[in-house]
Design an enzyme around this catalytic site. Structure first.
Site, PDB file in Angstrom:
ATOM      1  N   ASP A 139      -1.456 -14.062   7.880  1.00 46.54           N
ATOM      2  CA  ASP A 139      -1.638 -12.916   6.973  1.00 46.54           C
ATOM      3  C   ASP A 139      -2.511 -11.858   7.600  1.00 46.54           C
ATOM      4  OD1 ASP A 139      -3.118 -12.441   3.656  1.00 46.54           O
ATOM      5  OD2 ASP A 139      -1.445 -11.410   4.669  1.00 46.54           O
ATOM      6  N   ASP A 167       2.782 -14.085   5.126  1.00 47.58           N
ATOM      7  CA  ASP A 167       2.752 -13.108   4.041  1.00 47.58           C
ATOM      8  C   ASP A 167       3.396 -11.794   4.490  1.00 47.58           C
ATOM      9  OD1 ASP A 167       0.212 -11.320   2.139  1.00 47.58           O
ATOM     10  OD2 ASP A 167       2.161 -12.089   1.515  1.00 47.58           O
ATOM     11  N   GLU A 197       1.238  -7.781  -3.854  1.00 45.25           N
ATOM     12  CA  GLU A 197      -0.006  -8.049  -4.606  1.00 45.25           C
ATOM     13  C   GLU A 197      -0.349  -6.915  -5.572  1.00 45.25           C
ATOM     14  OE1 GLU A 197       0.289  -8.398  -1.272  1.00 45.25           O
ATOM     15  OE2 GLU A 197      -1.362  -7.492  -0.197  1.00 45.25           O
TER      16      GLU A 197
HETATM   17  O1  LIG Z   1      -8.191  -6.530   7.874  1.00 46.93           O
HETATM   18  C1  LIG Z   1      -7.427  -6.638   8.803  1.00 46.93           C
HETATM   19  N1  LIG Z   1      -6.173  -7.037   8.699  1.00 46.93           N
HETATM   20  C2  LIG Z   1      -5.639  -7.305   7.424  1.00 46.93           C
HETATM   21  C3  LIG Z   1      -4.267  -7.838   7.682  1.00 46.93           C
HETATM   22  N2  LIG Z   1      -3.488  -7.652   6.473  1.00 46.93           N
HETATM   23  C4  LIG Z   1      -2.851  -6.526   6.311  1.00 46.93           C
HETATM   24  O2  LIG Z   1      -2.893  -5.650   7.151  1.00 46.93           O
HETATM   25  C5  LIG Z   1      -2.119  -6.326   5.033  1.00 46.93           C
HETATM   26  C6  LIG Z   1      -1.716  -5.042   4.676  1.00 46.93           C
HETATM   27  C7  LIG Z   1      -1.072  -4.813   3.471  1.00 46.93           C
HETATM   28  C8  LIG Z   1      -0.679  -3.444   3.095  1.00 46.93           C
HETATM   29  C9  LIG Z   1       0.593  -3.185   2.560  1.00 46.93           C
HETATM   30  C10 LIG Z   1       0.965  -1.911   2.195  1.00 46.93           C
HETATM   31  C11 LIG Z   1       0.070  -0.868   2.356  1.00 46.93           C
HETATM   32  F1  LIG Z   1       0.427   0.381   1.989  1.00 46.93           F
HETATM   33  C12 LIG Z   1      -1.204  -1.116   2.886  1.00 46.93           C
HETATM   34  C13 LIG Z   1      -1.584  -2.392   3.245  1.00 46.93           C
HETATM   35  C14 LIG Z   1      -0.797  -5.873   2.596  1.00 46.93           C
HETATM   36  C15 LIG Z   1      -1.171  -7.160   2.967  1.00 46.93           C
HETATM   37  O3  LIG Z   1      -0.928  -8.225   2.140  1.00 46.93           O
HETATM   38  C16 LIG Z   1      -1.818  -7.401   4.170  1.00 46.93           C
HETATM   39  O4  LIG Z   1      -2.159  -8.694   4.482  1.00 46.93           O
HETATM   40  C17 LIG Z   1      -7.835  -6.358  10.157  1.00 46.93           C
HETATM   41  C18 LIG Z   1      -8.803  -5.411  10.374  1.00 46.93           C
HETATM   42  C19 LIG Z   1      -9.137  -5.166  11.677  1.00 46.93           C
HETATM   43  O5  LIG Z   1     -10.055  -4.279  12.002  1.00 46.93           O
HETATM   44  N3  LIG Z   1      -8.540  -5.845  12.678  1.00 46.93           N
HETATM   45  C20 LIG Z   1      -7.594  -6.756  12.365  1.00 46.93           C
HETATM   46  N4  LIG Z   1      -7.220  -7.041  11.139  1.00 46.93           N
HETATM   47 MG   LIG Z   2      -1.053 -10.075   3.192  1.00 43.92          MG
END
Ligand SMILES: O=C(NCCNC(=O)c1cc(-c2ccc(F)cc2)cc(O)c1O)c1cc(O)ncn1
Ligand SMILES: [Mg+2]
Length: 212
Positions: A139, A167, A197
């Site tokens: 995820d 996910d 979500e």
């Molecule tokens: O927080 C870090 N990643 C989250 C990964 N998860 C997601 O990106 C994620 C995004 C979305 C999402 C969907 C639509 C939208 F318009 C915006 C966001 C939904 C989800 O359910 C996720 O799981 C992160 C930080 C960083 O600096 N370096 C590495 N990782």
């Molecule tokens: Mg997710």
């Protein structure tokens, strides 16, 4: 104050310390009513719960801790003997997760690693005393799902029957990952449609069983 800090404060002021279900309920209420956040959430969470209960993993890896919601969601269903490792790249998110997990009373059940997953996956056997994983929840960044499942394969961290759940197959989407697990011949893969979500939009989880 960041959104993640606002969610943590809401949990600390509205949930019961040591009660994982009340922590999940508070995060979900905040997500529905106040501010959207990228937790797997309550709707997809019920599907994840089912996969965890069916698999009953003794060793599990999560890539993408974020605020710790799915770590709490999963570990609340596991016996004390289970080993759960979660990797987060973003130190600010990892710090929030640490407090959320402690508030839920699960800090002794969850091993948090703050690192780029690409760096830590090759270290899991030696540094974290892992043999293979019974279950993996992916995820984190959608464009590294394929890189990381291939790293799990080449580092011999999967075994016949390992259940890999991912996910966001639809939203924001992980098309290269879905294509890989469905066509590479190494997995029996099924898509489980659900909702994004805290939204009526569509999304879903991919469940892929490693053939070994
Ligand atoms: O927080 C870090 N990643 C989250 C990964 N998860 C997601 O990106 C994620 C995004 C979305 C999402 C969907 C639509 C939208 F318009 C915006 C966001 C939904 C989800 O359910 C996720 O799981 C992160 C930080 C960083 O600096 N370096 C590495 N990782
Ligand atoms: Mg997710």
């Amino acid at each position: 104050m960041s959104k993640e800090q606002r969610v943590l404060r809401y949990v600390q002021q509205n949930a019961s310390r040591g009660d994982p279900d009340s922590v999940l309920a508070a995060v979900d209420k905040f997500g529905w009513e106040t501010e959207w956040a990228m937790n797997v959430g309550d709707v997809k969470g019920l599907i994840l719960d089912r996969f965890v209960k069916e698999t009953a993993p003794q060793t599990m890896l999560e890539l993408g801790t974020y605020m710790g919601y799915s770590a709490i969601r999963v570990v609340r269903l596991l016996p004390e003997t289970a080993k759960f490792l979660t990797v987060e790249f973003n130190p600010e998110n990892a710090a929030i997760a640490n407090e959320m997990i402690a508030f839920a009373g699960l800090q002794n059940r969850i091993i948090q690693i703050t690192s780029d997953s690409a760096d830590v996956i090759p270290q899991l056997k030696k540094k974290y005393d892992v043999d293979t994983f019974d279950m993996v929840f992916i995820d984190h960044w959608k464009d590294v799902y394929v890189r990381d499942i291939k790293l799990l394969e080449t580092n011999n961290l999967l075994r016949k029957g390992t259940v890999v759940v991912a996910d966001n197959i639809i939203n924001p989407g992980a098309p290269e990952y879905a294509d890989y697990v469905r066509t590479c011949g190494k997995y029996d893969s099924t898509f489980h449609e659900s909702n994004f979500e805290y939204s009526d939009d569509i999304d879903g989880l991919e469940k892929s069983v490693y053939r070994g």
